[in-house]
Design a protein around this motif. Structure first.
Motif, PDB file in Angstrom:
ATOM      1  N   GLY A   7     -11.981   0.964  -8.993  1.00  0.00           N
ATOM      2  CA  GLY A   7     -12.727  -0.039  -9.853  1.00  0.00           C
ATOM      3  C   GLY A   7     -12.012  -1.709  -9.066  1.00  0.00           C
ATOM      4  O   GLY A   7     -12.232  -1.710  -7.701  1.00  0.00           O
ATOM      5  N   ILE A   8     -13.367  -2.804  -9.180  1.00  0.00           N
ATOM      6  CA  ILE A   8     -13.586  -3.826  -8.718  1.00  0.00           C
ATOM      7  C   ILE A   8     -13.459  -5.410  -9.891  1.00  0.00           C
ATOM      8  O   ILE A   8     -13.800  -4.810 -11.303  1.00  0.00           O
ATOM      9  N   ALA A   9     -12.375  -6.243  -9.758  1.00  0.00           N
ATOM     10  CA  ALA A   9     -11.921  -6.606 -10.832  1.00  0.00           C
ATOM     11  C   ALA A   9     -11.275  -8.142 -10.139  1.00  0.00           C
ATOM     12  O   ALA A   9     -11.366  -8.334  -8.596  1.00  0.00           O
ATOM     13  N   VAL A  10     -11.514  -9.014 -10.731  1.00  0.00           N
ATOM     14  CA  VAL A  10     -11.327 -10.550 -10.676  1.00  0.00           C
ATOM     15  C   VAL A  10     -11.423 -11.686 -11.956  1.00  0.00           C
ATOM     16  O   VAL A  10     -11.661 -11.471 -12.494  1.00  0.00           O
ATOM     17  N   ARG A  78      -3.883  -6.596 -13.312  1.00  0.00           N
ATOM     18  CA  ARG A  78      -4.345  -7.675 -12.199  1.00  0.00           C
ATOM     19  C   ARG A  78      -4.918  -7.801 -11.326  1.00  0.00           C
ATOM     20  O   ARG A  78      -4.398  -8.781 -10.113  1.00  0.00           O
ATOM     21  N   ALA A  79      -5.377  -6.890 -10.398  1.00  0.00           N
ATOM     22  CA  ALA A  79      -5.633  -5.941  -9.158  1.00  0.00           C
ATOM     23  C   ALA A  79      -6.958  -6.233  -8.960  1.00  0.00           C
ATOM     24  O   ALA A  79      -8.169  -6.280 -10.152  1.00  0.00           O
ATOM     25  N   ASN A  80      -7.258  -6.670  -7.615  1.00  0.00           N
ATOM     26  CA  ASN A  80      -8.718  -6.825  -7.435  1.00  0.00           C
ATOM     27  C   ASN A  80      -9.502  -5.689  -7.431  1.00  0.00           C
ATOM     28  O   ASN A  80     -10.612  -5.390  -7.452  1.00  0.00           O
ATOM     29  N   LEU A  81      -8.580  -4.675  -6.568  1.00  0.00           N
ATOM     30  CA  LEU A  81      -8.737  -3.343  -6.462  1.00  0.00           C
ATOM     31  C   LEU A  81      -8.612  -2.071  -6.904  1.00  0.00           C
ATOM     32  O   LEU A  81      -7.112  -2.453  -6.689  1.00  0.00           O
ATOM     33  N   LEU A  82      -9.394  -1.516  -7.322  1.00  0.00           N
ATOM     34  CA  LEU A  82      -7.883  -0.168  -7.729  1.00  0.00           C
ATOM     35  C   LEU A  82      -8.691   1.178  -6.725  1.00  0.00           C
ATOM     36  O   LEU A  82     -10.109   1.467  -6.890  1.00  0.00           O
ATOM     37  N   ILE A  83      -7.645   2.082  -5.787  1.00  0.00           N
ATOM     38  CA  ILE A  83      -8.491   3.000  -5.385  1.00  0.00           C
ATOM     39  C   ILE A  83      -8.093   4.222  -5.732  1.00  0.00           C
ATOM     40  O   ILE A  83      -6.671   4.242  -6.275  1.00  0.00           O
ATOM     41  N   SER A  84      -8.917   5.651  -5.239  1.00  0.00           N
ATOM     42  CA  SER A  84      -8.041   6.747  -6.293  1.00  0.00           C
ATOM     43  C   SER A  84      -7.733   7.607  -4.594  1.00  0.00           C
ATOM     44  O   SER A  84      -8.111   7.233  -3.591  1.00  0.00           O
ATOM     45  N   HIS A  85      -6.869   8.793  -5.327  1.00  0.00           N
ATOM     46  CA  HIS A  85      -6.395   9.552  -3.883  1.00  0.00           C
ATOM     47  C   HIS A  85      -5.685   9.200  -2.752  1.00  0.00           C
ATOM     48  O   HIS A  85      -5.615   9.077  -1.920  1.00  0.00           O
ATOM     49  N   ARG A  86      -4.937   7.931  -2.969  1.00  0.00           N
ATOM     50  CA  ARG A  86      -3.930   6.975  -2.114  1.00  0.00           C
ATOM     51  C   ARG A  86      -2.946   6.787  -3.517  1.00  0.00           C
ATOM     52  O   ARG A  86      -3.077   5.986  -3.519  1.00  0.00           O
ATOM     53  N   ILE A  87      -1.254   7.292  -3.034  1.00  0.00           N
ATOM     54  CA  ILE A  87      -0.483   6.455  -2.933  1.00  0.00           C
ATOM     55  C   ILE A  87       0.341   5.410  -1.985  1.00  0.00           C
ATOM     56  O   ILE A  87       0.330   6.443  -0.819  1.00  0.00           O
ATOM     57  N   PHE A  88       0.564   4.425  -2.487  1.00  0.00           N
ATOM     58  CA  PHE A  88       0.804   3.145  -0.751  1.00  0.00           C
ATOM     59  C   PHE A  88       2.344   3.077  -0.716  1.00  0.00           C
ATOM     60  O   PHE A  88       3.317   4.171  -1.504  1.00  0.00           O
TER      61      PHE A  88
END
Length: 163
Positions: A7-10, A78-88
């Motif tokens: 996902g990408i959001a602004v 309200r994040a800019n990017l959503l990434i899969s397969h990664r937990i920080f």
């Protein structure tokens, strides 16, 4: 499994609704193009883990099996990017992420604000522990990103890559 950009959001201004994109330009000067918070800082670009978001949705009981992949939109975070397969986790601070042709440095955890509870009661508390709300990044080198791009984490500061 390889992490991907999901996902990408602004947002056009500080309290504006999030707008989704299929692709974007990311620059050192402006972060994700057309985002109000993109000026150079430790919080220039924010990234949310899809796995962490799904866990929070499950805990809040807002998952619905008929609405893939989640009923409560990640845009509420309200994040800019959503990434899969990664937990920080905390060891990721100082690491770099390559997404498309851009490189971001993970600078700090995202701290969820009180606005989270305006969406659903208890959201802020569930996003608080252990980088569940995602990470903040600064842009090291700009480039073009699009949905589906591979996301590669390098567990060292970007400067070490230049040696």
């Amino acid at each position: 499994m390889q992490a991907r950009l999901r996902g990408i959001a602004v947002r056009a201004y500080q309290h504006a609704p999030m707008q989704t994109l299929t692709h974007a330009v990311v620059t050192v000067d402006k972060g994700v193009a057309h985002d109000a918070r993109g000026k150079p800082s430790l919080r220039q670009v924010t990234i949310l883990s899809e796995a962490s978001w799904l866990l929070v949705c499950h805990q809040l009981k807002v998952l619905q099996p008929t609405l893939p992949p989640y009923a409560f939109s990640w845009l509420n975070r309200r994040a800019n990017l959503l990434i899969s397969h990664r937990i920080f986790n905390t060891t990721d601070i100082g690491s770099t992420l390559r997404i498309g042709s851009c490189v971001l440095e993970i600078t700090q955890p995202c701290n969820p604000c009180v606005k989270m509870d305006q969406h659903i009661k208890g959201l802020q508390a569930l996003l608080t522990p252990a980088l569940t709300a995602g990470v903040c990044c600064k842009v090291i080198s700009g480039g073009y990103i699009k949905l589906g791009d591979q996301v590669t984490l390098t567990p060292q500061p970007y400067q070490a890559l230049l040696l």
